[in-house]
Design an enzyme around this catalytic site. Structure first.
Site, PDB file in Angstrom:
ATOM      1  N   ASP A  77       5.555  -7.203  22.961  1.00  0.00           N
ATOM      2  CA  ASP A  77       4.957  -7.419  21.648  1.00  0.00           C
ATOM      3  C   ASP A  77       4.206  -6.163  21.229  1.00  0.00           C
ATOM      4  OD1 ASP A  77       5.842 -10.020  21.469  1.00  0.00           O
ATOM      5  OD2 ASP A  77       4.062 -10.844  22.426  1.00  0.00           O
ATOM      6  N   ASP A  89       7.320 -18.717  21.911  1.00  0.00           N
ATOM      7  CA  ASP A  89       7.829 -17.695  22.837  1.00  0.00           C
ATOM      8  C   ASP A  89       8.236 -18.298  24.175  1.00  0.00           C
ATOM      9  OD1 ASP A  89       7.542 -15.507  21.161  1.00  0.00           O
ATOM     10  OD2 ASP A  89       5.442 -15.204  21.706  1.00  0.00           O
ATOM     11  N   ASP A 104       3.059 -14.563  23.529  1.00  0.00           N
ATOM     12  CA  ASP A 104       1.763 -15.231  23.445  1.00  0.00           C
ATOM     13  C   ASP A 104       1.821 -16.565  22.707  1.00  0.00           C
ATOM     14  OD1 ASP A 104       2.154 -14.364  20.866  1.00  0.00           O
ATOM     15  OD2 ASP A 104       0.647 -12.778  20.953  1.00  0.00           O
TER      16      ASP A 104
END
Length: 1068
Positions: free
Chosen positions: A454, A759, A755
């Site tokens: 990310d 996901d 997070d």
């Protein structure tokens, strides 16, 4: 062996019983390898393996820790239905409260809405518990302690961990050690009968002492490992919860939650205790962990009951905690379950295969030695013996030697060295902000070839600030909005205040404290700077409906009703997405103007300019609605869809989130280590590219693309495209999952950070799922293998380093142990062929076994990882455990040690010019052989530290444990030779012979250096079947092909896909 390749990073199906996948190993595979293992002590060998008798979940959501259809849950549900009514009303409430814990438990257990009404609803419960539903309980230590004593703590009784004596008992179950103890007993009895009590007890007592020493040392080591794993388990269960105390939001441990707390719930959170909904919007929870029902349950004023242990599926809310710990059903369930993180790792299973192979050879050698010594005794010496007890004593002695060879030959410590190095490494990883949830993750990280990371909070600092704002037709710096019309500012501030999951608190000192997600905090702080009066404006409007932010729509909305009766819907989200929903914009004088094509292009240029400056672009928009459009009942509100089109654009803000220090260097380290770093973000493509270039992720031939474009490709095109994909922007969780699967098909071992709740599938699908400890939801954490506690990419790189270190340490230990095995077996075998005089007796072999197994593992399996590890290519998961370099070192050292030992055995008295009686000379010669052999192992231990480096002494003094093991072993060896001669059948040595023994060992260090000058081929020579070698060549040629054709493929991508009319963003 027949094998089929699934493709890519997916595990290769194999009939080899000692190969298992890194995740979700089938039960039949786990059973097969255990049955095929040659094991002396099953209790110890299989201690850190999965309990196959316990039911296992299959789907990713069940695997994430839920207890759907778990027997303890079913028993509780059955008990709940059969509970007889108890007169709980007769019990007086605790002093200072209007309700007792039993009443609260009954209320939640039965979800009794009638009883709730009798208590005055949620407000009445809050009154009975002396709780302010806006500010919570007082943040006073005495008040918190009083509530804890009255209503209990949010903990539950855990099953006691194994005591040291249980480990001692398990160590005693080693079959060979039991046989040796029986032999020691027989030898002790017969020795005292034949040789008298004064001298006859030495043989039996020495074997017994050595066995007891081995048992105690292994038990202590195993017990310390269990303590490390227990601390890991405790850390995994320590969830952080947001609560409101004294009007202030703060994070506390779930274990410190108390009745009366106001706990904040967001998507993906675990409900931390039992309670009722104080306030919230669109809140639904997954109660399958407690009820078995898979459909989300809507939580509202008609059904405000929240059960601990469930997961928030959608929306957000504030919960009044009414039950904690054992007073909740979740606490009772957890009290009946034992926390078990035991799980065999692929490396551990492969080492069991090595141990079984070596053990079978050792068993054969032991059998041959026993037969030869047995026959020789009856052929040569039996006729000279007239006492039956002496015959039995000699046979017991021969049998003891054979059994001890088995003890040494079967390397029990080899598979257990994995758990030792994992226990050591996990403790160190915690210091590096990496919390391991699944043991195989430690070693799998050493094989990772690509990391999908990310952006926000991982590559950046997650400290966001609004630095630019486009308001009322002008681009402004930060808070320069003083010239904006009051009506415009009022609408803007309404959108900021009400369309936010964050909050603002004013401390007693007058300072503003803002809480919430980093983006929410940045916008709220900007609002304060431009004159937002938070409490005043918040009280002037009523929230009618809320649509929480999700990563698919990338926006959040709220419907509010103002004091004057007007109603508005405010939206906030990704700038270009909100812009598409608007048909008007607010100009300088506060009027609404139509959004023409020219104006749209102007706004897009503003967004592009902000994105190019690495700013996150967020747009705010609104629309006025008539009161007739507003739902009048809660049922209508639940199903109401707020207007999403025809919006009025009020502002576009550019939020700066600087890159973390050291990220560029960490990315460069990964690239040097053969690991491709890819950014997967929900941000604007231009913003993502700017950050990726700043971090060093986006290279000259790299490709940056939006998730939708990648999603729309055909499977074949996606495989071609993914190899050089370095940035994926505006990606959804589905896009991330698709990328993971594509990369695995290409042969990559994939690590993924995540997070959000959505996901979870990608985290589970990847080879290594890395959840963020700060920004991550509980659903994401439970689906992950590792939790990155500080959300920092540099911690991910440290994890890779430790993963490679685990593998390297195991290889060092294998090299050391196999060398000892080969030498010890060969010496005793050759000696047995010549005469009954075996140079290494049973007690000495037990001491060697202790050096080899426990002490050797302590020394070599706890070596800290070095920087050199990050200069190598990733470790192939199918590469042979014993490399050509290791085979070279093993054979070289073994040849030297065997040669020296046999020269001493056959010609020692002549070479060393030993003098005395034949018995004295033989005892002295055997002592020198034994002493030299031990010192060879000590110096070989040093050699094994760096199998491929000439300078084996580099950094040796930084590893105190290694130095400590060497010193302790040396001291004990001196005591054995000089002071325990009657037990170990040794004799005192003069200083000259000590120098000879040490010198022989030291020469082994030099031999090790010379051996490393011999080149070895890269192609594996041993330990691989022809099929494995074919797969090895295939994988390595594939890597070379990708490397060779990567640049040309990037150059052809644009032309290739333009023909298919697919718009791509390619960085040149």
């Amino acid at each position: 062996m027949e094998r089929s390749e699934k493709g890519g990073g997916a595990d290769i199906e194999s009939t080899d019983v000692f190969e298992i996948p890194g995740k979700d190993s089938p039960i039949d595979k786990l059973r097969r390898w255990r049955k095929a293992t040659l094991v002396l002590n099953a209790a110890r060998r299989f201690r850190y393996t999965l309990d196959l008798k316990r039911p296992r979940s299959k789907s990713w959501d069940e695997k994430s820790g839920r207890f759907r259809c778990n027997p303890p849950v079913q028993r509780l549900q059955s008990n709940r239905r059969s509970i007889h009514p108890v007169d709980i009303e007769s019990r007086p409430p605790p002093e200072g409260f209007g309700i007792n814990p039993q009443q609260l438990a009954s209320l939640l257990r039965d979800k009794n809405t009638d009883l709730l009404k009798q208590y005055g609803g949620v407000e009445g419960i809050a009154k009975h518990l002396s709780v302010d539903l806006e500010k919570g309980i007082k943040d006073d230590p005495d008040e918190l302690e009083r509530r804890k004593i009255t209503f209990g703590a949010n903990t539950y009784p855990k099953k006691p961990s194994k005591s040291f004596f249980l480990f001692l008992w398990e160590s005693c179950q080693d079959k060979t050690l039991i046989i040796l103890m029986l032999c020691a007993t027989l030898s002790l009895v017969m020795g005292m009968v034949t040789d008298g009590p004064k001298n006859g007890w030495y043989d039996g007592a020495s074997i017994a002492f050595a066995v007891i020493l081995v048992i105690f040392v292994t038990s202590i080591t195993d017990y310390r490992q269990s303590l490390e794993f227990q601390s890991l388990s405790d850390e995994n269960s320590n969830i952080q919860v947001q609560v409101i105390r004294g009007g202030r939001r703060q994070k506390v441990s779930i274990h410190t939650l108390i009745v009366g707390d106001l706990a904040l719930l967001n998507i993906g959170d675990q409900v931390p205790a039992d309670g009722v909904l104080a306030k919230g919007h669109s809140l639904s929870v997954d109660e399958s962990s407690m009820t078995g029902e898979s459909d989300p349950v809507r939580i509202d004023s008609k059904n405000p009951f929240l059960l601990g242990g469930c997961k928030v599926d959608d929306g957000y809310g504030v919960m009044l905690v009414t039950g904690v710990g054992i007073n909740t059903e979740w606490g009772q369930v957890m009290a009946t379950l034992s926390e078990d993180i035991a799980e065999e790792t692929p490396l551990q299973v492969r080492l069991n295969g090595v141990a079984t192979f070596v053990g079978k050879i050792g068993l054969s050698v032991a059998a041959i030695v026993f037969i030869m010594l047995f026959i020789r005794y009856f052929v040569q010496d039996f006729r000279h013996t007239d006492k039956p007890l002496i015959v039995v004593k000699r046979i017991v002695g021969i049998f003891s030697v054979a059994v001890t060879i088995v003890v040494v030959a079967v390397p029990e410590g080899l598979p257990l060295a994995v758990t030792l190095t994992l226990a050591y490494s996990m403790k160190k990883m915690m210091a590096d902000q990496c919390l391991i949830r699944h043991l195989p993750a430690c070693e799998t990280m050493g094989s990772v070839t690509t990391i999908c990371t990310d952006k926000t909070g991982t590559l950046t600092m997650n400290q966001m600030t609004v630095v630019k704002a486009f308001v009322a037709g002008e681009l402004r710096e930060g808070d320069e909005v003083s010239s904006v019309q009051d009506t415009v500012k009022s609408l803007l501030l309404d959108g900021i205040i009400h369309n936010s999951s964050g909050s603002v608190f004013k401390s007693e000192e007058g300072a503003w404290e803002v809480s919430g997600s980093p983006t929410e905090k940045a916008i709220l702080e900007w609002g304060l700077k431009i004159g937002m009066e938070y409490e005043t404006l918040k009280s002037k409007a009523t929230v009618l409906h809320v649509e929480a932010f999700n990563s698919v729509k990338k926006r959040a909305g709220v419907a509010i009703k103002l004091e004057n009766g007007e109603a508005y819907v405010h939206w906030k989200g990704a700038a270009e997405i909100i812009l598409e929903l608007c048909n008007k914009w607010v100009n300088k004088d506060g009027t609404e103007s139509s959004l023409t094509e020219e104006k749209v292009e102007e706004f897009k240029a503003v967004i592009a300019g902000m994105a190019a400056a690495s700013l996150r672009c967020v747009a705010l928009a609104y629309t006025k609605i008539g009161l007739a459009e507003v739902p009048q009942s809660e049922e209508e509100t639940t199903n109401w869809k707020m207007p999403e089109t025809g919006l009025v654009l009020s502002s576009i803000v550019g939020i700066k989130d600087p890159c973390r220090p050291g990220v560029r260097e960490a990315v460069a380290t990964c690239q040097l280590a053969g690991i491709k770093v890819r950014m997967v973000t929900g941000d604007n493509l231009l913003t993502a590219k700017a950050i990726a270039q700043e971090c060093g992720i986006l290279t000259l031939n790299g490709v940056a693309v939006e998730g939708k474009t990648f999603r729309d490709l055909t499977d074949q095109d996606r495989l071609l495209f993914a190899q050089n994909l370095e940035v994926m922007a505006r990606s959804s969780p589905t896009d991330k999952l698709l990328l993971v699967r594509t990369l695995k098909k290409l042969g990559h071992v994939v690590a993924v950070t995540g997070d959000g709740t959505n996901d979870a599938p990608a985290l589970h699908e990847s080879d290594i799922g890395l959840a963020m400890g700060i920004a991550g939801t509980e659903v994401a954490k439970e689906s992950a293998d590792v939790i990155i506690l500080d959300d920092n990419f540099t911690s991910v790189v440290k994890l890779v380093r430790w993963g490679r270190g685990v593998y390297a340490n195991i290889q060092k230990f294998i090299q050391f142990q196999l060398t000892v095995n080969v030498v010890a077996l060969t010496i005793n075998f050759v000696a047995a062929c010549r005469s009954e005089n075996v140079p290494l007796n049973a007690v000495q072999l037990l001491w060697v076994n202790l050096i080899m197994d426990t002490l050797g593992a302590l020394a070599l399996a706890t070596e800290p990882p070095t920087d050199e590890l990050m200069k190598r290519s990733p470790v192939g998961r199918r590469d042979p455990l014993i490399t050509n370099i290791m085979w070279r070192n093993i054979f070289g050292q073994a040849v030297y040690q065997i040669t020296v030992s046999l020269i001493l055995y056959f010609s020692g008295p002549v070479v060393l010019r030993l003098k005395g009686t034949p018995t004295t000379i033989n005892a002295l010669n055997n002592t020198i052989i034994f002493n030299s052999f031990v010192f060879c192992q000590l110096f070989n231990e040093i050699n094994s530290r760096k199998p491929d480096k000439l300078n084996v002494l580099k950094g040796i003094f930084r590893n105190r444990l290694f130095c400590g093991v060497l010193i302790v072993t040396t001291v004990l060896q001196v005591l054995i030779v000089e002071f325990l001669k009657n037990f170990f059948k040794t004799t005192k040595l003069s200083w000259q012979y000590w120098l000879v023994c040490i010198g022989i060992g030291f020469v082994g260090l030099i031999i090790g250096l010379l051996i490393k000058l011999i080149p070895v081929p890269q192609k594996p020579c041993f330990g691989m079947t022809s099929k494995k070698k074919h797969l090895w060549h295939r994988r390595h040629s594939k890597r070379e092909s990708h490397s060779r054709h990567g640049s040309s493929m990037s150059r052809n991508l644009q032309q290739n896909f333009m023909e298919k009319k697919v718009t791509l963003q390619i960085t040149n």
